[in-house]
Motif scaffolding. Structure first.
Motif, PDB file in Angstrom:
ATOM      1  N   ASN A 104       0.818  -1.205   0.000  1.00 11.54           N
ATOM      2  CA  ASN A 104       0.000   0.000   0.000  1.00 11.54           C
ATOM      3  C   ASN A 104       0.857   1.262   0.000  1.00 11.54           C
ATOM      4  N   TYR A 108       1.138   4.298  -2.723  1.00 12.92           N
ATOM      5  CA  TYR A 108       1.013   5.696  -2.278  1.00 12.92           C
ATOM      6  C   TYR A 108       2.156   6.539  -2.836  1.00 12.92           C
ATOM      7  N   THR A 197      -3.398   2.556   7.226  1.00 12.06           N
ATOM      8  CA  THR A 197      -4.578   3.412   7.143  1.00 12.06           C
ATOM      9  C   THR A 197      -4.238   4.780   6.580  1.00 12.06           C
ATOM     10  N   SER A 200      -3.400   4.509   2.739  1.00  7.36           N
ATOM     11  CA  SER A 200      -4.582   4.229   1.915  1.00  7.36           C
ATOM     12  C   SER A 200      -5.517   5.428   1.870  1.00  7.36           C
ATOM     13  N   THR A 203      -4.002   8.258  -0.257  1.00  5.96           N
ATOM     14  CA  THR A 203      -4.128   7.984  -1.691  1.00  5.96           C
ATOM     15  C   THR A 203      -5.549   8.224  -2.173  1.00  5.96           C
ATOM     16  N   THR A 233      -6.645   1.665  -4.988  1.00 10.17           N
ATOM     17  CA  THR A 233      -6.960   2.370  -3.746  1.00 10.17           C
ATOM     18  C   THR A 233      -8.115   1.713  -3.008  1.00 10.17           C
ATOM     19  N   GLY A 236      -6.979  -1.422  -1.477  1.00  8.94           N
ATOM     20  CA  GLY A 236      -6.133  -1.107  -0.328  1.00  8.94           C
ATOM     21  C   GLY A 236      -6.950  -0.759   0.902  1.00  8.94           C
ATOM     22  N   LEU A 237      -8.013   0.021   0.711  1.00 11.27           N
ATOM     23  CA  LEU A 237      -8.903   0.345   1.827  1.00 11.27           C
ATOM     24  C   LEU A 237      -9.613  -0.913   2.335  1.00 11.27           C
ATOM     25  N   GLY A 240      -7.241  -2.804   4.368  1.00 11.29           N
ATOM     26  CA  GLY A 240      -7.076  -2.162   5.672  1.00 11.29           C
ATOM     27  C   GLY A 240      -8.176  -2.557   6.647  1.00 11.29           C
TER      28      GLY A 240
END
Length: 339
Positions: A104, A108, A197, A200, A203, A233, A236-237, A240
């Motif tokens: 991640n 970024y 966090t 993510s 970004t 993105t 990635g969230l 997370g």
């Protein structure tokens, strides 16, 4: 009186069996995509290939260790076999989780323009930074797991408890090291979660602000790379959220089984939660990485083309308007190879 909370063996097999097959198949497919990249199209560069390969390797190794743990528990084999397999699973899981944190952060660095001197230096030396971070993370998790295993084996072999000052003198350094590493490890988990966090969310905030500014200025913002960046993105969230849920459960599991005298969480539910995390990671890799999606589409198109060829060979008729341009091209390619 202890309350033993766990899943039944049938429920465990019903949940973990299909997920085990899907995860193993998908990650072997990912590994083949990385080992044999497409000859045409955009190829992955370092350190992205290493990060993805590391994540895939961790998932495959988990799928290998899970049947060993199941066999050791179900057949009542030596507890040391179960302890070894469980230590391997914990090592693999935390290596996988920290690797996704750095993945991640890598995206970024690549997506968001950096202005601070430290971030500029990291972006210029991103390969060395990522390789060094992965190596340090793996060594730290390995040493922490080794200390924990040594402590448990020593505790089992001596048959002694180290509560209320009854621990023998020769075991005090080991107990102190295990406690210190346990605290450091939990702090490390929280820091990794915060780090993931922040990267993510930063970004996602940059991409949303950039698209809003482009829309207000009347410029087209749907560029070729933007959908892929948004997909990365979003995954990635999502990762997370999985990270947060799994680490919350892991901390609850470790604290409950270490200090609670009334509640004990069983191994079946722990393995199931771990399998669910691996499944979420596998899904996010498939959705977020273009090399896996493109190869899956190519294989699907080839299978459809072979089915169409089989229908024609068996006397069926397939009108050309029923095929897309890609299917027609794939059909022609397959026909040439078969002839």
């Amino acid at each position: 009186m202890e309350n033993h909370i766990d899943l039944g063996e049938h429920t465990f097999m019903l949940i973990n069996g299909p997920l085990f097959f899907i995860n193993l198949t998908a990650n072997i497919f990912y590994a083949c995509c990385l080992v044999f990249p497409p000859r045409s199209g955009q190829r992955l560069a370092q350190p992205l290939t290493t990060l993805l390969g590391y994540l895939v390797w961790c998932s495959v190794m988990y799928c290998v260790a899970l049947p060993l743990m199941f066999w050791a528990l179900k057949e009542g084999k030596s507890y040391y076999i179960f302890l070894l397999s469980w230590a391997i699973v914990l090592y693999i899981m935390h290596c996988s989780m920290t690797c996704y944190v750095w993945l991640n952060f890598f995206f970024y660095i690549q997506i968001v323009p950096v202005r601070r001197a430290l971030l500029i230096w990291i972006k210029r030396n991103v390969k060395s930074v990522m390789y060094g971070a992965l190596l340090l993370e793996a060594m730290f998790v390995f040493y922490s797991s080794a200390v924990n295993i040594a402590y448990i084996v020593s505790h089992m072999s001596s048959g002694l408890t180290c509560f209320n000052g009854t621990c023998p003198t020769y075991r005090i350094p080991l107990v102190f090291s295990n406690t210190a590493f346990d605290i450091i490890f939990r702090v490390h988990i929280l820091l990794c979660m915060c780090f993931m966090t922040v990267s993510s969310v930063s970004t996602a905030h940059y991409l949303c602000r950039h698209m809003r500014n482009m829309a207000q200025s009347g410029s087209p913002f749907n560029t070729r790379r933007r959908p892929g960046q948004m997909r990365i993105t979003i995954t990635g969230l999502s990762q997370g959220v999985l990270y947060f849920l799994y680490e919350t459960y892991y901390l609850l599991y470790s604290l409950t089984n270490s200090y609670s005298q009334h509640i004990l969480l069983g191994p079946w539910i722990c393995f199931t939660v771990t399998t669910l995390y691996i499944s979420g990671t596998t899904f996010n890799l498939g959705v977020g990485q273009v090399i896996f999606r493109q190869r899956a589409v190519h294989i699907w198109m080839a299978l459809k083309a072979m089915c169409h060829i089989g229908l024609v060979t068996n006397g069926g008729e397939v009108h050309a308007s029923q095929l897309t341009l890609g299917e027609i091209a794939t059909t022609q390619t397959v026909s040439v190879k078969m002839s």
